[in-house]
Scaffold this motif. Sequence first.
Motif, PDB file in Angstrom:
ATOM      1  N   VAL A 268       0.871  -1.169   0.000  1.00  0.00           N
ATOM      2  CA  VAL A 268       0.000   0.000   0.000  1.00  0.00           C
ATOM      3  C   VAL A 268       0.909   1.220   0.000  1.00  0.00           C
ATOM      4  O   VAL A 268       1.830   1.320   0.812  1.00  0.00           O
ATOM      5  CB  VAL A 268      -0.930   0.024   1.235  1.00  0.00           C
ATOM      6  CG1 VAL A 268      -1.791   1.283   1.240  1.00  0.00           C
ATOM      7  CG2 VAL A 268      -1.806  -1.215   1.274  1.00  0.00           C
ATOM      8  N   THR A 269       0.656   2.134  -0.926  1.00  0.00           N
ATOM      9  CA  THR A 269       1.412   3.385  -0.985  1.00  0.00           C
ATOM     10  C   THR A 269       0.810   4.305   0.060  1.00  0.00           C
ATOM     11  O   THR A 269      -0.187   4.972  -0.184  1.00  0.00           O
ATOM     12  CB  THR A 269       1.337   4.006  -2.385  1.00  0.00           C
ATOM     13  OG1 THR A 269       1.776   3.042  -3.334  1.00  0.00           O
ATOM     14  CG2 THR A 269       2.205   5.247  -2.487  1.00  0.00           C
ATOM     15  N   ASP A 270       1.408   4.288   1.248  1.00  0.00           N
ATOM     16  CA  ASP A 270       0.824   5.019   2.373  1.00  0.00           C
ATOM     17  C   ASP A 270       1.862   5.595   3.325  1.00  0.00           C
ATOM     18  O   ASP A 270       1.540   5.979   4.438  1.00  0.00           O
ATOM     19  CB  ASP A 270      -0.128   4.113   3.149  1.00  0.00           C
ATOM     20  CG  ASP A 270       0.578   2.907   3.754  1.00  0.00           C
ATOM     21  OD1 ASP A 270       1.790   2.705   3.523  1.00  0.00           O
ATOM     22  OD2 ASP A 270      -0.095   2.143   4.474  1.00  0.00           O
ATOM     23  N   ALA A 271       3.093   5.644   2.899  1.00  0.00           N
ATOM     24  CA  ALA A 271       4.140   6.154   3.779  1.00  0.00           C
ATOM     25  C   ALA A 271       4.973   7.189   3.033  1.00  0.00           C
ATOM     26  O   ALA A 271       5.115   7.108   1.814  1.00  0.00           O
ATOM     27  CB  ALA A 271       5.035   5.000   4.251  1.00  0.00           C
ATOM     28  N   THR A 272       5.527   8.137   3.753  1.00  0.00           N
ATOM     29  CA  THR A 272       6.354   9.141   3.102  1.00  0.00           C
ATOM     30  C   THR A 272       7.568   8.502   2.445  1.00  0.00           C
ATOM     31  O   THR A 272       8.111   9.029   1.488  1.00  0.00           O
ATOM     32  CB  THR A 272       6.828  10.215   4.102  1.00  0.00           C
ATOM     33  OG1 THR A 272       7.511   9.571   5.177  1.00  0.00           O
ATOM     34  CG2 THR A 272       5.652  11.021   4.618  1.00  0.00           C
ATOM     35  N   SER A 273       7.958   7.332   2.926  1.00  0.00           N
ATOM     36  CA  SER A 273       9.095   6.634   2.335  1.00  0.00           C
ATOM     37  C   SER A 273       8.685   5.736   1.171  1.00  0.00           C
ATOM     38  O   SER A 273       9.524   5.094   0.557  1.00  0.00           O
ATOM     39  CB  SER A 273       9.804   5.789   3.406  1.00  0.00           C
ATOM     40  OG  SER A 273       8.890   4.854   3.955  1.00  0.00           O
ATOM     41  N   GLY A 274       7.394   5.657   0.857  1.00  0.00           N
ATOM     42  CA  GLY A 274       6.933   4.852  -0.275  1.00  0.00           C
ATOM     43  C   GLY A 274       5.803   3.923   0.093  1.00  0.00           C
ATOM     44  O   GLY A 274       4.663   4.349   0.243  1.00  0.00           O
ATOM     45  N   VAL A 275       6.110   2.639   0.264  1.00  0.00           N
ATOM     46  CA  VAL A 275       5.065   1.643   0.480  1.00  0.00           C
ATOM     47  C   VAL A 275       5.296   0.866   1.771  1.00  0.00           C
ATOM     48  O   VAL A 275       6.409   0.801   2.284  1.00  0.00           O
ATOM     49  CB  VAL A 275       4.993   0.641  -0.702  1.00  0.00           C
ATOM     50  CG1 VAL A 275       4.696   1.359  -2.006  1.00  0.00           C
ATOM     51  CG2 VAL A 275       6.253  -0.173  -0.821  1.00  0.00           C
ATOM     52  N   THR A 276       4.203   0.274   2.256  1.00  0.00           N
ATOM     53  CA  THR A 276       4.288  -0.681   3.357  1.00  0.00           C
ATOM     54  C   THR A 276       3.635  -1.978   2.889  1.00  0.00           C
ATOM     55  O   THR A 276       2.862  -1.991   1.922  1.00  0.00           O
ATOM     56  CB  THR A 276       3.562  -0.173   4.622  1.00  0.00           C
ATOM     57  OG1 THR A 276       2.180   0.041   4.314  1.00  0.00           O
ATOM     58  CG2 THR A 276       4.197   1.111   5.135  1.00  0.00           C
ATOM     59  N   HIS A 277       3.943  -3.063   3.572  1.00  0.00           N
ATOM     60  CA  HIS A 277       3.352  -4.358   3.254  1.00  0.00           C
ATOM     61  C   HIS A 277       1.859  -4.298   3.595  1.00  0.00           C
ATOM     62  O   HIS A 277       1.487  -3.854   4.676  1.00  0.00           O
ATOM     63  CB  HIS A 277       4.038  -5.448   4.084  1.00  0.00           C
ATOM     64  CG  HIS A 277       3.898  -6.807   3.507  1.00  0.00           C
ATOM     65  ND1 HIS A 277       4.968  -7.628   3.301  1.00  0.00           N
ATOM     66  CD2 HIS A 277       2.826  -7.498   3.073  1.00  0.00           C
ATOM     67  CE1 HIS A 277       4.564  -8.769   2.784  1.00  0.00           C
ATOM     68  NE2 HIS A 277       3.261  -8.710   2.632  1.00  0.00           N
TER      69      HIS A 277
END
Length: 151
Positions: free
Chosen positions: A122-131
Motif C-alpha cells: 500500500v502506498t501510504d508512507a512518506t518513504s513509499g510503500v508498506t506491506h
Amino acid sequence: DTAGSASSNVLDDYEEGTWTGVVKDHDEAAAMTMDTGGEDRTTGAYTKIGNIVFISGFLQSSSLGSVSGNISLFGLPFTANSQNNYQTSIYMMGGGEGYAITAGHSVGGYVNPSTTSIILTVTDATSGVTHMQESEWTADGGVMVMGHYSV
C-alpha cells in the motif's frame, strides 16, 4: 545478416495458460477463501515468452478466513528469478475493490524473488510503500492484476 545468424532470433519458448491465485498470510499459515458469487474469481491468464512471464486476472475473496498480518498473492505460474535486481512491480489498480485503506492510497505489489508470490503493498508512507495488512483487505476484496516478471 549472414546465413545461420537468424537462429538467435527464433522464438524457442512460448506458452499460454492459466494460473490460480490466492491471498494468504505472507508466511502461508492461512489463506482467504477465493471465488465469489458463483463466478470464478481465482483464475488469471499468462503468456510466457522466453524468460518473461506476462500475467493478468481479477482475483476476489469471499472470506478472510484466519489470515492475519502481512498478506501476499500466491499462485504465479512460474517461480520468479532469484536475483533481487530482477524484481518487478505488478500493476494492481483499475479494478481493485473491497479495501479498507485511506482515500488516495493505492495498492500495488512486486514479485518476490525465488517464489510464486506477489508481495502486496500500500502506498501510504512518506518513504513509499508498506506491506499490505489483512486489516486493509475486506472479506469481499478483489484485485485486478497485470504485469510481467522474469523467471
